[in-house]
Design an enzyme around this catalytic site. Structure first.
Site, PDB file in Angstrom:
ATOM      1  N   GLY A  73     -71.210 -23.817   8.253  1.00 11.64           N
ATOM      2  CA  GLY A  73     -71.309 -23.004   7.053  1.00 11.64           C
ATOM      3  C   GLY A  73     -71.602 -23.902   5.868  1.00 11.64           C
ATOM      4  O   GLY A  73     -72.000 -25.060   6.014  1.00 11.64           O
ATOM      5  N   LEU A  74     -71.379 -23.397   4.674  1.00 11.80           N
ATOM      6  CA  LEU A  74     -71.742 -24.171   3.490  1.00 11.80           C
ATOM      7  C   LEU A  74     -71.010 -25.503   3.415  1.00 11.80           C
ATOM      8  O   LEU A  74     -71.614 -26.533   3.107  1.00 11.80           O
ATOM      9  CB  LEU A  74     -71.484 -23.346   2.235  1.00 11.80           C
ATOM     10  CG  LEU A  74     -72.539 -22.280   1.951  1.00 11.80           C
ATOM     11  CD1 LEU A  74     -72.105 -21.379   0.816  1.00 11.80           C
ATOM     12  CD2 LEU A  74     -73.876 -22.922   1.635  1.00 11.80           C
ATOM     13  N   ALA A  75     -69.712 -25.525   3.687  1.00  9.81           N
ATOM     14  CA  ALA A  75     -68.967 -26.785   3.615  1.00  9.81           C
ATOM     15  C   ALA A  75     -69.407 -27.737   4.717  1.00  9.81           C
ATOM     16  O   ALA A  75     -69.658 -28.928   4.471  1.00  9.81           O
ATOM     17  CB  ALA A  75     -67.465 -26.513   3.698  1.00  9.81           C
ATOM     18  N   HIS A 306     -59.684  -7.621  -0.159  1.00 12.61           N
ATOM     19  CA  HIS A 306     -60.777  -7.377  -1.094  1.00 12.61           C
ATOM     20  C   HIS A 306     -60.767  -5.920  -1.531  1.00 12.61           C
ATOM     21  O   HIS A 306     -60.754  -5.020  -0.689  1.00 12.61           O
ATOM     22  CB  HIS A 306     -62.112  -7.714  -0.425  1.00 12.61           C
ATOM     23  CG  HIS A 306     -63.208  -7.994  -1.393  1.00 12.61           C
ATOM     24  ND1 HIS A 306     -63.726  -7.023  -2.227  1.00 12.61           N
ATOM     25  CD2 HIS A 306     -63.895  -9.136  -1.678  1.00 12.61           C
ATOM     26  CE1 HIS A 306     -64.676  -7.552  -2.982  1.00 12.61           C
ATOM     27  NE2 HIS A 306     -64.807  -8.834  -2.665  1.00 12.61           N
ATOM     28  N   ARG A 370     -58.680  -9.657  -7.834  1.00  6.61           N
ATOM     29  CA  ARG A 370     -58.689  -8.893  -6.591  1.00  6.61           C
ATOM     30  C   ARG A 370     -57.299  -8.435  -6.176  1.00  6.61           C
ATOM     31  O   ARG A 370     -57.133  -7.316  -5.688  1.00  6.61           O
ATOM     32  CB  ARG A 370     -59.327  -9.734  -5.484  1.00  6.61           C
ATOM     33  CG  ARG A 370     -60.807  -9.950  -5.688  1.00  6.61           C
ATOM     34  CD  ARG A 370     -61.408 -10.830  -4.631  1.00  6.61           C
ATOM     35  NE  ARG A 370     -62.848 -10.970  -4.843  1.00  6.61           N
ATOM     36  CZ  ARG A 370     -63.640 -11.717  -4.102  1.00  6.61           C
ATOM     37  NH1 ARG A 370     -63.137 -12.420  -3.091  1.00  6.61           N
ATOM     38  NH2 ARG A 370     -64.929 -11.791  -4.353  1.00  6.61           N
ATOM     39  N   HIS A 441     -59.603  -9.980   3.906  1.00  6.98           N
ATOM     40  CA  HIS A 441     -60.831 -10.675   3.528  1.00  6.98           C
ATOM     41  C   HIS A 441     -60.705 -12.198   3.599  1.00  6.98           C
ATOM     42  O   HIS A 441     -61.109 -12.807   4.573  1.00  6.98           O
ATOM     43  CB  HIS A 441     -61.225 -10.223   2.117  1.00  6.98           C
ATOM     44  CG  HIS A 441     -62.468 -10.849   1.577  1.00  6.98           C
ATOM     45  ND1 HIS A 441     -63.681 -10.785   2.233  1.00  6.98           N
ATOM     46  CD2 HIS A 441     -62.703 -11.558   0.440  1.00  6.98           C
ATOM     47  CE1 HIS A 441     -64.606 -11.421   1.520  1.00  6.98           C
ATOM     48  NE2 HIS A 441     -64.033 -11.915   0.441  1.00  6.98           N
ATOM     49  N   GLU A 465     -63.033 -22.811   3.501  1.00  7.87           N
ATOM     50  CA  GLU A 465     -61.925 -21.867   3.689  1.00  7.87           C
ATOM     51  C   GLU A 465     -60.945 -22.306   4.768  1.00  7.87           C
ATOM     52  O   GLU A 465     -59.832 -21.783   4.838  1.00  7.87           O
ATOM     53  CB  GLU A 465     -62.482 -20.478   4.019  1.00  7.87           C
ATOM     54  CG  GLU A 465     -61.468 -19.360   3.899  1.00  7.87           C
ATOM     55  CD  GLU A 465     -62.040 -17.990   4.218  1.00  7.87           C
ATOM     56  OE1 GLU A 465     -61.234 -17.043   4.386  1.00  7.87           O
ATOM     57  OE2 GLU A 465     -63.274 -17.856   4.307  1.00  7.87           O
ATOM     58  N   SER A 480     -65.311 -18.917  -3.860  1.00  5.85           N
ATOM     59  CA  SER A 480     -65.336 -19.341  -2.456  1.00  5.85           C
ATOM     60  C   SER A 480     -66.607 -20.133  -2.157  1.00  5.85           C
ATOM     61  O   SER A 480     -66.553 -21.219  -1.555  1.00  5.85           O
ATOM     62  CB  SER A 480     -65.243 -18.133  -1.518  1.00  5.85           C
ATOM     63  OG  SER A 480     -66.317 -17.239  -1.743  1.00  5.85           O
ATOM     64  N   LEU A 481     -67.771 -19.618  -2.562  1.00  5.77           N
ATOM     65  CA  LEU A 481     -69.002 -20.378  -2.377  1.00  5.77           C
ATOM     66  C   LEU A 481     -68.928 -21.703  -3.128  1.00  5.77           C
ATOM     67  O   LEU A 481     -69.403 -22.732  -2.647  1.00  5.77           O
ATOM     68  CB  LEU A 481     -70.201 -19.565  -2.860  1.00  5.77           C
ATOM     69  CG  LEU A 481     -70.579 -18.328  -2.040  1.00  5.77           C
ATOM     70  CD1 LEU A 481     -71.795 -17.641  -2.643  1.00  5.77           C
ATOM     71  CD2 LEU A 481     -70.847 -18.691  -0.586  1.00  5.77           C
TER      72      LEU A 481
END
Length: 679
Positions: A73-75, A306, A370, A441, A465, A480-481
């Protein structure tokens, strides 16, 4: 009493047996205070000071070090690409067939950055204040300063590698607002920000694969962590991470990959609830197997619901669907004033609508955080004002912005989200209000790590995460992103070389090392045991039951009695799982039922710890809302005198738990009762 059932789930048939009730002392012992190793002084200079004192690895020596990155993922993709670019020997693992299929693609609304390009009084300090306050003062303040500082570089970097951010007419990057803030700092690519950022990160990763610095292993699932009990860190304590055990999901082959350091960037554990906004394959197994090998697990009960998920339509629905928080920029949330109102939404006149977030929290309105928005929705639904066929949702209405802005503007901002909603429900948000409800979420908890993102096992790092950093007890939208990118691009590539530098000349473990062979043998035995399960029920049946237990007893609201009952039911479920699990097929090839069985077993163990952590933490904070601890207006009552620390859990050999604690200190943002009504 039992904690109220969250609004998105079908009512589970659970009959509490409240006596005798468990107490925290029955389910855990208390360990020691631990240090996060953060700079002695928080603030905007702390991260620069820490980087200045990191040890370095010469470019000529980098290829001598092998680094394992689990997750793309992104990380994970960012970390692997950045380390590969520097010249390290990187091995990246994903259980997907392509790195770009990681769950980061599901993030929709945007990514925060304190670039302060708008004239709205944003700044690094305000970003830190919003993040610490949004997390209800249960995050490490020094981490939040790093998040703020690197956020500026993240946007510029992502723009440079091809992320197609939305732009203003004159070419400047566009921003919008997200929950819990009063400025416009969220950068976005329509309603598919995560997907576009993941594409850019995957391209950067594949560039390094082509260059030969990164070896990519697809369809490969990590099943265990290899810990060298003979190795010790600089303080002379603890074994070091030296590799992983992997199963090839196509052939069933179980093998080892050794290295000098391991990075886990494997995402969160919201799927413990079965019906969540996460992709069905998202799981906790890599992190949990590391926990079983000695890595501390932080704040497992901090799980975000969420507020703009789609409501469940039937008991047999397999998951919930996320609608971006960005929709709350223009959409207005409301319920009928009269309970059990059966009229269609468009037939209810304005005077008979309650825009309850605007009424309760006028300073933030529909962009309340949230945790606050989810509890408010739950309150309205449980008061009988829920809407839809099952009365389990509230309205998100675009009537007013359509009249004010016109359809083309909304289509430009949210068009793909409106299309997704129409595909899922058959209703067009241009014509009728959306129906939304809280759904499991994001996990604020995860593997505990220090300021350098290294876990309690030397050489084992965590990103995104899968870790606990930054978010405290409630994550702000679009952080989070950001946190995944800050970890992957601009933190781990600095902190990992600092760990590696003293290891120059140290070889990786050989594949035939007794330590490696033992780990592979133990993993193979565990897989074969699961595959030979002779029961009558598949793993999904147990997972569904687990989700019902968690939603009922460890959901939007919790109570001591409900959590004690949840622990009892989870233990009962674990016994049933061991005695009646059936896994079709064999362990010698492609077998998704076998994959699910292993993941469900880990979810069951994690769920017990979630309830133990929630029972132990005798306060309300952020998304952890204990009904015994409320202020007079129903908001969360935090207890800073007794609970201003991060719980970091150690698992014993027999499954017992010991809670260690990292005290939290605040210099830049002094703790206060959160107020989203006036400020």
């Amino acid at each position: 009493m039992t904690a109220p059932r969250p609004t998105g789930a079908a009512a589970p048939a659970l009959t509490p047996a409240l006596t005798p009730a468990l107490t925290p002392d029955d389910v855990r012992t208390i360990g020691d205070a631990i240090s996060g190793g953060q700079p002695t002084q928080s603030g905007p200079d702390a991260w620069a000071e820490r980087k200045l004192h990191y040890k370095l690895v010469s470019p000529l020596n980098r290829r001598k070090f092998r680094i394992i990155v689990v997750g793309t993922g992104l990380a994970g993709a960012a970390c692997a690409a950045a380390l590969g670019e520097q010249g390290y020997d990187v091995h990246a693992f994903t259980f997907h067939d392509s790195p770009r299929r990681a769950h980061s693609v599901a993030a929709q609304g945007g990514i925060n950055a304190a670039r302060a390009r708008k004239v709205d009084n944003d700044s690094l300090a305000r970003f830190v204040k919003d993040t610490v306050k949004g997390g209800d003062f249960r995050a490490r303040e020094a981490d939040c300063w790093r998040l703020a500082e690197e956020s500026v570089r993240v946007i510029d970097h992502l723009d440079a590698i091809g992320a197609p951010f939305a732009r203003e007419y004159g070419g400047q990057l566009a921003t919008r607002s997200f929950g819990g803030v009063q400025v416009s700092r969220t950068y976005y690519t329509r309603g598919q920000t995560g997907q576009q950022l993941e594409v850019a990160a995957s391209q950067a990763l594949l560039r390094q694969v082509a260059a030969g610095t990164v070896t990519l292993h697809t369809r490969s699932e990590m099943l265990d962590l290899i810990v060298d009990d003979d190795a010790a860190d600089s303080a002379g304590t603890g074994g070091a991470a030296r590799g992983i055990v992997v199963r090839d999901l196509i052939t069933g082959r179980i093998w080892s990959q050794t290295g000098h350091a391991v990075v886990l960037a494997t995402g969160g554990y919201g799927n413990a609830f079965f019906k969540s906004t996460l992709a069905k394959n998202s799981n906790v197994s890599a992190a949990w197997r590391a926990h079983r090998r000695g890595a501390l697990f932080a704040s497992p009960s901090f799980l975000q619901f969420h507020p703009t998920a789609l409501p469940l339509g039937s008991d047999w629905q397999s998951k919930t669907i996320l609608m971006s928080e960005s929709l709350r920029n223009d959409g207005r949330i409301w319920v009928p004033v009269q309970p059990n109102d059966s009229r269609a939404a468009n037939d209810i006149p304005e005077a008979e609508r309650d825009y309850y977030l605007e009424r309760r929290y006028p300073a933030y309105g529909n962009l309340a955080p949230r945790d606050v928005a989810s509890r408010a929705a739950r309150d309205e639904i449980e008061a009988g004002r829920g809407v839809g066929p099952l009365r389990n949702s509230v309205y998100l209405d675009f009537r007013d912005p359509l009249a004010r802005l016109g359809r083309p503007v909304l289509a430009e901002r949210y068009g793909n989200l409106f299309e997704m909603y129409a595909d899922a429900t058959g209703d067009s948000p241009y014509d009728v209000p959306m129906r939304i409800a809280p759904g499991a979420h994001f996990a604020m908890g995860g593997l505990w790590s220090d300021y350098d993102l290294m876990t309690s096992i030397p050489g084992l790092f965590v990103g995104g995460e899968a870790g606990w950093a930054y978010h405290g007890a409630n994550r702000l939208g679009a952080n989070s992103l950001l946190s995944a990118n800050v970890d992957g691009w601009f933190t781990l590539p600095y902190s990992i070389p600092n760990y590696l530098a003293p290891l120059l000349g140290t070889p990786v473990l050989a594949d035939d090392d007794p330590m490696v062979l033992r780990a592979v043998s133990e993993t193979r035995a565990g897989v074969e045991t699961l595959a030979a399960s002779p029961g009558t029920q598949g793993p999904d049946r147990f997972h569904r039951r687990l989700g019902e237990i968690l939603y009922a007893h460890c959901g939007v609201s919790r109570s001591a009695a409900g959590l004690a009952e949840g622990i009892r039911l989870i233990r009962e479920l674990r016994s049933d799982f061991r005695n009646d699990l059936r896994v079709a097929g064999s362990a010698d090839g492609f077998n998704q039922e076998l994959e699910r069985a292993g993941r469900v077993a880990d979810f069951i163990d994690l769920a017990e710890l979630m309830c133990i952590d929630a029972l132990d933490r005798d306060e309300s904070c952020g998304a952890h809302f204990r009904i015994e601890h409320q202020l007079g207006d129903g908001e969360a009552a935090r207890d800073d005198e007794n609970w201003s620390f991060v719980s970091a859990w150690e698992r014993g050999a027999t499954g017992s738990y010991r809670r260690h604690q990292e005290p939290l200190h605040f210099e830049s943002v002094q703790p206060e009762t959160r107020n989203y009504k006036t400020s």
